[in-house]
Scaffold this motif. Structure first.
Motif, PDB file in Angstrom:
ATOM      1  N   SER A 174       0.819  -1.225   0.000  1.00  0.00           N
ATOM      2  CA  SER A 174       0.000   0.000   0.000  1.00  0.00           C
ATOM      3  C   SER A 174       0.843   1.261   0.000  1.00  0.00           C
ATOM      4  N   GLY A 175       2.161   1.140   0.017  1.00  0.00           N
ATOM      5  CA  GLY A 175       3.036   2.292  -0.099  1.00  0.00           C
ATOM      6  C   GLY A 175       3.329   3.013   1.194  1.00  0.00           C
ATOM      7  N   VAL A 176       3.012   2.405   2.324  1.00  0.00           N
ATOM      8  CA  VAL A 176       3.274   3.049   3.612  1.00  0.00           C
ATOM      9  C   VAL A 176       4.761   2.976   3.953  1.00  0.00           C
ATOM     10  N   ILE A 177       5.379   1.818   3.713  1.00  0.00           N
ATOM     11  CA  ILE A 177       6.820   1.645   3.978  1.00  0.00           C
ATOM     12  C   ILE A 177       7.498   1.136   2.713  1.00  0.00           C
ATOM     13  N   ASP A 178       8.833   1.250   2.666  1.00  0.00           N
ATOM     14  CA  ASP A 178       9.603   0.795   1.501  1.00  0.00           C
ATOM     15  C   ASP A 178       9.787  -0.717   1.511  1.00  0.00           C
ATOM     16  N   LYS A 179      10.201  -1.242   0.370  1.00  0.00           N
ATOM     17  CA  LYS A 179      10.415  -2.678   0.253  1.00  0.00           C
ATOM     18  C   LYS A 179      11.516  -3.172   1.175  1.00  0.00           C
ATOM     19  N   ALA A 180      12.483  -2.302   1.470  1.00  0.00           N
ATOM     20  CA  ALA A 180      13.591  -2.713   2.331  1.00  0.00           C
ATOM     21  C   ALA A 180      13.214  -2.667   3.814  1.00  0.00           C
ATOM     22  N   GLU A 181      12.026  -2.144   4.136  1.00  0.00           N
ATOM     23  CA  GLU A 181      11.604  -2.012   5.521  1.00  0.00           C
ATOM     24  C   GLU A 181      10.610  -3.112   5.886  1.00  0.00           C
ATOM     25  N   VAL A 182      10.492  -3.386   7.175  1.00  0.00           N
ATOM     26  CA  VAL A 182       9.568  -4.427   7.640  1.00  0.00           C
ATOM     27  C   VAL A 182       8.883  -3.959   8.911  1.00  0.00           C
ATOM     28  N   ILE A 183       7.783  -4.625   9.236  1.00  0.00           N
ATOM     29  CA  ILE A 183       7.147  -4.491  10.545  1.00  0.00           C
ATOM     30  C   ILE A 183       7.627  -5.666  11.386  1.00  0.00           C
ATOM     31  N   ARG A 184       8.289  -5.371  12.464  1.00  0.00           N
ATOM     32  CA  ARG A 184       8.862  -6.433  13.295  1.00  0.00           C
ATOM     33  C   ARG A 184       7.752  -7.208  14.005  1.00  0.00           C
ATOM     34  N   ALA A 185       7.850  -8.514  13.962  1.00  0.00           N
ATOM     35  CA  ALA A 185       6.846  -9.369  14.603  1.00  0.00           C
ATOM     36  C   ALA A 185       6.835  -9.191  16.111  1.00  0.00           C
ATOM     37  N   ASP A 186       8.024  -8.897  16.678  1.00  0.00           N
ATOM     38  CA  ASP A 186       8.078  -8.734  18.132  1.00  0.00           C
ATOM     39  C   ASP A 186       7.574  -7.370  18.594  1.00  0.00           C
ATOM     40  N   GLU A 187       7.149  -6.512  17.631  1.00  0.00           N
ATOM     41  CA  GLU A 187       6.579  -5.201  17.966  1.00  0.00           C
ATOM     42  C   GLU A 187       5.119  -5.108  17.531  1.00  0.00           C
ATOM     43  N   VAL A 188       4.476  -6.252  17.385  1.00  0.00           N
ATOM     44  CA  VAL A 188       3.070  -6.324  16.970  1.00  0.00           C
ATOM     45  C   VAL A 188       2.278  -7.083  18.024  1.00  0.00           C
ATOM     46  N   THR A 189       1.125  -6.523  18.398  1.00  0.00           N
ATOM     47  CA  THR A 189       0.175  -7.259  19.238  1.00  0.00           C
ATOM     48  C   THR A 189      -1.179  -7.239  18.555  1.00  0.00           C
ATOM     49  N   VAL A 190      -1.895  -8.322  18.649  1.00  0.00           N
ATOM     50  CA  VAL A 190      -3.222  -8.451  18.050  1.00  0.00           C
ATOM     51  C   VAL A 190      -4.197  -8.824  19.158  1.00  0.00           C
ATOM     52  N   ASN A 191      -5.171  -7.954  19.394  1.00  0.00           N
ATOM     53  CA  ASN A 191      -6.149  -8.181  20.456  1.00  0.00           C
ATOM     54  C   ASN A 191      -7.552  -8.302  19.874  1.00  0.00           C
ATOM     55  N   PRO A 192      -8.298  -9.305  20.263  1.00  0.00           N
ATOM     56  CA  PRO A 192      -9.686  -9.408  19.792  1.00  0.00           C
ATOM     57  C   PRO A 192     -10.569  -8.380  20.495  1.00  0.00           C
ATOM     58  N   VAL A 193     -11.510  -7.791  19.752  1.00  0.00           N
ATOM     59  CA  VAL A 193     -12.510  -6.877  20.303  1.00  0.00           C
ATOM     60  C   VAL A 193     -13.875  -7.406  19.864  1.00  0.00           C
ATOM     61  N   PRO A 194     -14.964  -6.923  20.494  1.00  0.00           N
ATOM     62  CA  PRO A 194     -16.284  -7.476  20.159  1.00  0.00           C
ATOM     63  C   PRO A 194     -16.657  -7.392  18.683  1.00  0.00           C
ATOM     64  N   THR A 195     -16.101  -6.401  17.956  1.00  0.00           N
ATOM     65  CA  THR A 195     -16.487  -6.226  16.552  1.00  0.00           C
ATOM     66  C   THR A 195     -15.413  -6.680  15.563  1.00  0.00           C
ATOM     67  N   GLY A 196     -14.267  -7.174  16.050  1.00  0.00           N
ATOM     68  CA  GLY A 196     -13.206  -7.588  15.141  1.00  0.00           C
ATOM     69  C   GLY A 196     -11.911  -7.812  15.889  1.00  0.00           C
ATOM     70  N   LYS A 197     -10.806  -7.317  15.335  1.00  0.00           N
ATOM     71  CA  LYS A 197      -9.523  -7.437  16.018  1.00  0.00           C
ATOM     72  C   LYS A 197      -8.720  -6.156  15.809  1.00  0.00           C
ATOM     73  N   GLN A 198      -7.874  -5.870  16.776  1.00  0.00           N
ATOM     74  CA  GLN A 198      -7.096  -4.642  16.739  1.00  0.00           C
ATOM     75  C   GLN A 198      -5.610  -4.958  16.705  1.00  0.00           C
ATOM     76  N   TYR A 199      -4.938  -4.406  15.700  1.00  0.00           N
ATOM     77  CA  TYR A 199      -3.490  -4.518  15.586  1.00  0.00           C
ATOM     78  C   TYR A 199      -2.856  -3.282  16.235  1.00  0.00           C
ATOM     79  N   THR A 200      -1.869  -3.527  17.074  1.00  0.00           N
ATOM     80  CA  THR A 200      -1.053  -2.438  17.602  1.00  0.00           C
ATOM     81  C   THR A 200       0.385  -2.741  17.232  1.00  0.00           C
ATOM     82  N   PHE A 201       1.022  -1.818  16.514  1.00  0.00           N
ATOM     83  CA  PHE A 201       2.367  -2.104  16.023  1.00  0.00           C
ATOM     84  C   PHE A 201       3.181  -0.822  15.913  1.00  0.00           C
TER      85      PHE A 201
END
Length: 538
Positions: A108-135
């Motif tokens: 989607s063009g938010v970060i460059d191809k050489a960049e990544v979202i670190r797995a150890d800096e991501v949390t996924v929490n369920p909410v009543p209407t879906g799920k929330q990513y915090t990263f």
């Protein structure tokens, strides 16, 4: 010459060359033997050693030259010995990559191809209407990079912009809270809030967000609001919910209601300083005039306080709410009608623009949010915008502003589900939020109104005696809603018999800006107007 003959000649030449070379070597060895006096064996060994040393020296010289030309690159042996250490270092620096978010944000063009979202800096929490990513984003990116590409992110996940809610962190610009709904927003209705929830909310709640949390504005101080949307989209229900929340949470304020639908806001009549059910421009102009006069009185008090080096006076908040506001700016095509429309538009602009500094806020609703429904010079004064479903982006701009779709993370009102009533895009403080207004039961709203009107009645009873309170008492004792000037004046001790002077004396005795009303050709005062004046104060 035949091939065989040529081969015989080549062989003879090679033999002759070999014999010649052997003769030369033998001669050289014989000369060295004679010179040194060594035996043949020692002579051969000496020559062989010298040739080997010369060869090694040539090889060494060539190696040094090659290294010099290559910038002293390490040898293959050195590289081979260093390879395990390099591999070990690379293994230590390897980044734990979150595959889903990394791919989504790269595509989607938010970060460059050489960049990544670190797995150890991501949390996924369920909410009543879906799920929330915090990263956390890479150090070269901030929340705004995601905000400006949020529609592209939604596309990667295979959902619409309405399925995503984006929130920034208060402690880190790189931290992002991304809510992903499992189904379309407001597919299931949320229960209306309780009195306790409304009172505990910081500000004024306007509705629920997509997670069921209360959402609204922190205050209406120095801010007005415009609500647009097509007919039958739930505007009146939404504004009924807003008024209810105001009565519960905003404290003491004066309410002016102009009910262009004639019965859409009538539940709140008893809590109003002035309530009118009309679609006539003259009624709108009358209310605007009354409020502009109140603005002038407040500014005069502020001026007097500043001249005397005193603190500015604190005024009771005032809300002027108009349903179907576009009807009051229309003209009938005649010169007189156009003149009246222009006059009303200028008075309304003056009210919305100048009244904010004196604590008077306007809220206007229209089911015709087209370009000429409400004049531009009036529309531009509204700081808070709320747009329900409309059919075109151009119509949405009338309510949300011409540059709305150039703002960060806009939500297109044309994409809303028209079958979900009271759903709209709230645009305030540069941020877009998808909300759905409250649908309170009638009994709940009636109870709130009764509580407020009862409190107002007690305040009038406790007010110091004045001409106004005595006039109210006279009419209430008589059980009438209207009393002619000729009858009310003597009841207040005014003995003047000349009609004009009597009217001036009565107006002065009442002490407020209450205009007399003509009923069946007779001038007098309505009880409702006197009570409203007693409620309004300054």
């Amino acid at each position: 010459m035949g091939k065989k003959q040529q081969q015989d000649q080549d062989a003879a030449a090679q033999v002759a060359g070999g014999i010649g070379g052997l003769a030369i070597v033998t001669g050289v060895l014989a000369a060295i033997k004679e010179r040194t006096g060594l035996p043949w064996g020692a002579t051969v060994a000496l020559v062989a050693g010298m040739l080997i040393a010369a060869g090694y020296g040539a090889w060494k010289l060539r190696t040094v030259y090659v290294r010099f030309r290559a910038g002293f690159k390490p040898s293959a042996a050195a590289l081979k010995s260093e390879a395990p250490a390099a591999q070990q270092e690379t293994a230590v620096e390897e980044v734990p990559r979150h595959p889903e978010l990394s791919e989504a944000l790269i595509t989607s063009g938010v970060i460059d191809k050489a960049e990544v979202i670190r797995a150890d800096e991501v949390t996924v929490n369920p909410v009543p209407t879906g799920k929330q990513y915090t990263f956390l984003l890479p150090k070269t990116r901030t929340f705004k990079d995601v905000e400006t590409r949020i529609a592209n992110v939604a596309g990667w996940f295979g959902v619409s912009r309405l399925h995503i809610k984006l929130d920034r962190s208060r402690d880190n610009e790189r931290k992002v809270h991304l809510l992903m709904l499992e189904q379309p927003p407001f597919a299931r209705p949320f229960a209306p809030p309780t009195r306790q929830e409304i009172s505990a909310f910081t500000g004024v709640p306007l509705g629920h967000d997509v997670t069921g949390q209360l959402v609204g504005v922190p205050t209406f101080n120095k801010a007005s609001m415009m609500v647009g949307g097509m007919t039958q989209m739930g505007k009146t229900t939404l504004i009924n919910g807003l008024i209810t929340c105001l009565l519960i949470a905003y404290g003491e304020f004066d309410l002016y209601l102009l009910d262009g639908k004639l019965c859409g806001l009538i539940k709140f009549e008893d809590a109003c300083v002035r309530y009118e059910a009309s679609d006539q421009p003259d009624v709108f102009e009358s209310m605007v005039d009354e409020l502009n006069e109140r603005v002038e009185r407040r500014y005069r008090k502020k001026q007097a306080a500043l001249r005397n080096r005193q603190s500015e006076p604190k005024f009771k908040p005032v809300f002027f709410i108009v349903d179907e506001a576009a009807d009051f700016f229309a003209d009938n095509g005649t010169p007189k009608g156009k003149e009246r429309a222009a006059r009303i538009a200028e008075k309304a602009r003056k009210l919305v623009a100048r009244a904010l500094e004196s604590g008077i806020s306007s809220i206007m609703l229209t089911q015709r949010p087209d370009n000429n429904a409400i004049p531009v010079n009036v529309r531009n004064q509204f700081l808070i915008r709320l747009c329900l479903y409309v059919e075109s982006a151009g119509t949405a701009k009338v309510t949300l502003g011409d540059s709305y779709f150039e703002t960060a993370a806009p939500i297109n009102p044309t994409h809303l589900n028209p079958d979900i009533k009271g759903q709209g895009v709230l645009f305030a403080g540069g941020t877009s939020t998808l909300i759905r207004g409250f649908d309170f039961p009638d009994q709940f709203m009636w109870d709130v109104v009764d509580e407020v009107s009862g409190r107002q009645a007690k305040e009038i009873e406790k007010a110091p005696e004045s001409g106004l309170t005595r006039a109210i008492g006279v009419m209430q004792t008589a059980g009438i809603d209207f009393m002619p000037t000729a009858e009310l004046s003597p009841a207040l001790g005014i003995t003047e018999t000349r009609p004009a002077m009597r009217g001036k004396a009565l107006s002065k005795e009442l002490g407020v800006s209450v205009k007399s009303t003509q009923v069946k050709g007779v001038w007098g005062y309505r009880l409702a107007d006197l009570v409203a004046a007693a409620k309004s104060g300054s």
